[in-house]
Design a protein around this motif. Structure first.
Motif, PDB file in Angstrom:
ATOM      1  N   LEU A 160       1.073  -1.452   0.091  1.00 35.87           N
ATOM      2  CA  LEU A 160       0.352  -0.173   0.029  1.00 35.87           C
ATOM      3  C   LEU A 160       0.924   1.459   0.312  1.00 35.87           C
ATOM      4  CD1 LEU A 160      -2.607  -0.975   2.134  1.00 35.87           C
ATOM      5  CD2 LEU A 160      -2.300  -0.828   0.007  1.00 35.87           C
ATOM      6  N   PRO A 161       2.058   1.223   0.921  1.00 37.99           N
ATOM      7  CA  PRO A 161       2.518   2.845   0.482  1.00 37.99           C
ATOM      8  C   PRO A 161       3.349   2.939  -0.916  1.00 37.99           C
ATOM      9  CG  PRO A 161       3.198   1.344   2.601  1.00 37.99           C
ATOM     10  CD  PRO A 161       2.319   0.501   1.877  1.00 37.99           C
ATOM     11  N   TYR A 162       3.301   1.975  -1.521  1.00 37.47           N
ATOM     12  CA  TYR A 162       4.633   1.616  -2.772  1.00 37.47           C
ATOM     13  C   TYR A 162       3.101   1.931  -3.617  1.00 37.47           C
ATOM     14  CZ  TYR A 162       8.354  -0.564  -0.895  1.00 37.47           C
ATOM     15  OH  TYR A 162      10.054  -1.096   0.017  1.00 37.47           O
ATOM     16  N   LEU A 163       2.153   2.227  -3.522  1.00 39.55           N
ATOM     17  CA  LEU A 163       0.334   2.167  -4.439  1.00 39.55           C
ATOM     18  C   LEU A 163       0.581   3.932  -4.241  1.00 39.55           C
ATOM     19  CD1 LEU A 163      -1.259  -0.618  -3.842  1.00 39.55           C
ATOM     20  CD2 LEU A 163      -0.024  -0.012  -5.821  1.00 39.55           C
ATOM     21  N   ASP A 164       0.470   4.093  -3.051  1.00 43.45           N
ATOM     22  CA  ASP A 164       0.594   5.690  -2.231  1.00 43.45           C
ATOM     23  C   ASP A 164       1.758   6.538  -3.787  1.00 43.45           C
ATOM     24  OD1 ASP A 164      -1.815   4.789  -1.337  1.00 43.45           O
ATOM     25  OD2 ASP A 164      -0.856   4.828   0.073  1.00 43.45           O
ATOM     26  N   VAL A 165       2.229   6.012  -3.441  1.00 45.55           N
ATOM     27  CA  VAL A 165       3.472   6.706  -4.218  1.00 45.55           C
ATOM     28  C   VAL A 165       3.236   6.661  -6.006  1.00 45.55           C
ATOM     29  CG1 VAL A 165       6.051   6.563  -5.030  1.00 45.55           C
ATOM     30  CG2 VAL A 165       5.620   6.510  -2.618  1.00 45.55           C
ATOM     31  N   ALA A 166       3.149   5.724  -6.033  1.00 44.98           N
ATOM     32  CA  ALA A 166       2.821   4.904  -7.341  1.00 44.98           C
ATOM     33  C   ALA A 166       1.837   5.936  -8.401  1.00 44.98           C
ATOM     34  CB  ALA A 166       2.517   3.490  -8.064  1.00 44.98           C
ATOM     35  N   MET A 167       0.519   6.053  -7.693  1.00 45.90           N
ATOM     36  CA  MET A 167      -0.133   6.213  -8.605  1.00 45.90           C
ATOM     37  C   MET A 167      -0.654   8.615  -8.983  1.00 45.90           C
ATOM     38  SD  MET A 167      -2.701   3.761  -8.271  1.00 45.90           S
ATOM     39  CE  MET A 167      -1.201   2.629  -8.865  1.00 45.90           C
ATOM     40  N   PRO A 168       0.223   8.941  -7.817  1.00 49.08           N
ATOM     41  CA  PRO A 168       0.147   9.851  -8.656  1.00 49.08           C
ATOM     42  C   PRO A 168       0.956  10.429  -9.817  1.00 49.08           C
ATOM     43  CG  PRO A 168       0.653  10.724  -5.853  1.00 49.08           C
ATOM     44  CD  PRO A 168       0.885   8.433  -6.605  1.00 49.08           C
ATOM     45  N   CYS A 169       1.868   9.274  -9.642  1.00 49.17           N
ATOM     46  CA  CYS A 169       2.817   9.281 -10.711  1.00 49.17           C
ATOM     47  C   CYS A 169       2.082   8.387 -11.996  1.00 49.17           C
ATOM     48  CB  CYS A 169       4.021   8.135 -10.045  1.00 49.17           C
ATOM     49  SG  CYS A 169       5.400   9.116  -9.330  1.00 49.17           S
ATOM     50  N   LEU A 170       1.504   8.054 -11.969  1.00 48.53           N
ATOM     51  CA  LEU A 170       0.463   7.005 -12.913  1.00 48.53           C
ATOM     52  C   LEU A 170      -0.073   8.461 -13.321  1.00 48.53           C
ATOM     53  CD1 LEU A 170      -0.241   4.856 -14.170  1.00 48.53           C
ATOM     54  CD2 LEU A 170      -2.224   4.773 -12.931  1.00 48.53           C
ATOM     55  N   ALA A 171      -0.800   8.805 -12.723  1.00 50.07           N
ATOM     56  CA  ALA A 171      -1.569   9.781 -13.206  1.00 50.07           C
ATOM     57  C   ALA A 171      -0.936  11.099 -13.829  1.00 50.07           C
ATOM     58  CB  ALA A 171      -2.439  11.040 -12.072  1.00 50.07           C
ATOM     59  N   LEU A 172       0.551  11.202 -13.150  1.00 51.14           N
ATOM     60  CA  LEU A 172       1.022  12.414 -14.460  1.00 51.14           C
ATOM     61  C   LEU A 172       1.449  11.409 -16.011  1.00 51.14           C
ATOM     62  CD1 LEU A 172       2.602  14.604 -15.126  1.00 51.14           C
ATOM     63  CD2 LEU A 172       4.949  13.656 -13.566  1.00 51.14           C
ATOM     64  N   ALA A 173       1.316  10.245 -16.073  1.00 52.39           N
ATOM     65  CA  ALA A 173       1.928   9.222 -16.760  1.00 52.39           C
ATOM     66  C   ALA A 173       0.747   9.278 -17.778  1.00 52.39           C
ATOM     67  CB  ALA A 173       2.683   8.120 -16.588  1.00 52.39           C
TER      68      ALA A 173
END
Length: 251
Positions: A117-130
């Motif tokens: 879950l902590p990794y997904l919290d970091v990944a999701m904003p980056c995914l939105a930018l991608a």
């Protein structure tokens, strides 16, 4: 809104490098760079991220392409078999990518006994930018546009102006990146909260944008992306509600 002169950036003999490939690859690299720096700042394992991406990224690409091909099998069944794998020509679906990539990442994390879950919290904003960057690949391929419109920013194809649905989603995802980044920093002590906000926010935006599009995949009488979006809004909204309620009860 003008259309590009060509979807091809560079041609060398019979080999073509498409703008779609450049944008999608650049989007992934930008997301990985930002995500990697944020992991370091939070003291999370960058090695685990890299190992996970080695499994999740290929799975996401396969899932995105498989989803698209299955829903357009009537077209691909008439083509040469190699066209099924021609991802660089366009034709991927974010819902297929998310399901495959997150499923593989979750399984890998379970095997490594790591809380994902902590990794997904970091990944999701980056995914939105991608997604905001990658959507411009649709512009070069003249896809992901909506119904005809008389608005001044309409995408003109063969003399007809269409809603640039790809642009709407790109701007929505860019705003999502900014909001999710702030939420990720504010609620760092609530693992999974930012990921749930992504699920809710992206699904909400995609639901109204999908209603404009002319190239949707269908599940019977319903647009597939609309179905997944409604589910995303319900699931994401429920998780957010439960986490907020738990926080209030603990105070």
């Amino acid at each position: 809104m003008p259309v590009p002169a060509s979807p091809i950036a560079i041609s060398i003999g019979s080999w073509d490098l498409r703008w779609y490939s450049i944008l999608v690859t650049s989007a992934l690299l930008v997301a990985l760079l930002i995500g990697s720096r944020e992991l370091k700042r939070r003291g999370l394992s960058e090695e685990f991220l890299i190992d996970t991406m080695l499994w999740a990224l290929p799975a996401g690409i396969v899932g995105a392409r498989a989803y698209y091909v299955v829903f357009h099998w009537d077209v691909y069944s008439q083509m040469s078999p190699g066209k099924v794998f021609a991802v660089w020509e366009g034709g991927i679906a974010i819902h297929g990518a998310l399901f495959a990539a997150i499923s593989v990442a979750w399984i890998y994390a379970r095997r490594r006994q790591v809380t994902i879950l902590p990794y997904l919290d970091v990944a999701m904003p980056c995914l939105a930018l991608a997604q905001a960057i990658g959507r411009w690949g649709n512009w070069f391929n003249l896809e992901a546009y909506g119904a005809p419109t008389d608005l001044p920013w309409g995408m003109v194809i063969d003399g007809v102006a269409y809603h640039p649905a790809f642009l709407y989603e790109s701007l929505w995802n860019l705003a999502m990146f900014a909001i999710l980044w702030k939420l990720s920093c504010k609620y760092i002590d609530r693992p999974g909260y930012t990921a749930a906000c992504y699920l809710f926010g992206y699904s909400l935006g995609r639901l109204w944008i999908e209603e404009l599009r002319l190239d949707s995949e269908w599940l019977g009488p319903l647009k597939a992306a609309s179905v997944w979006s409604v589910l995303g809004i319900i699931i994401g909204g429920y998780i957010i509600y439960r986490m907020n309620r738990t926080e209030v009860l603990q105070e």
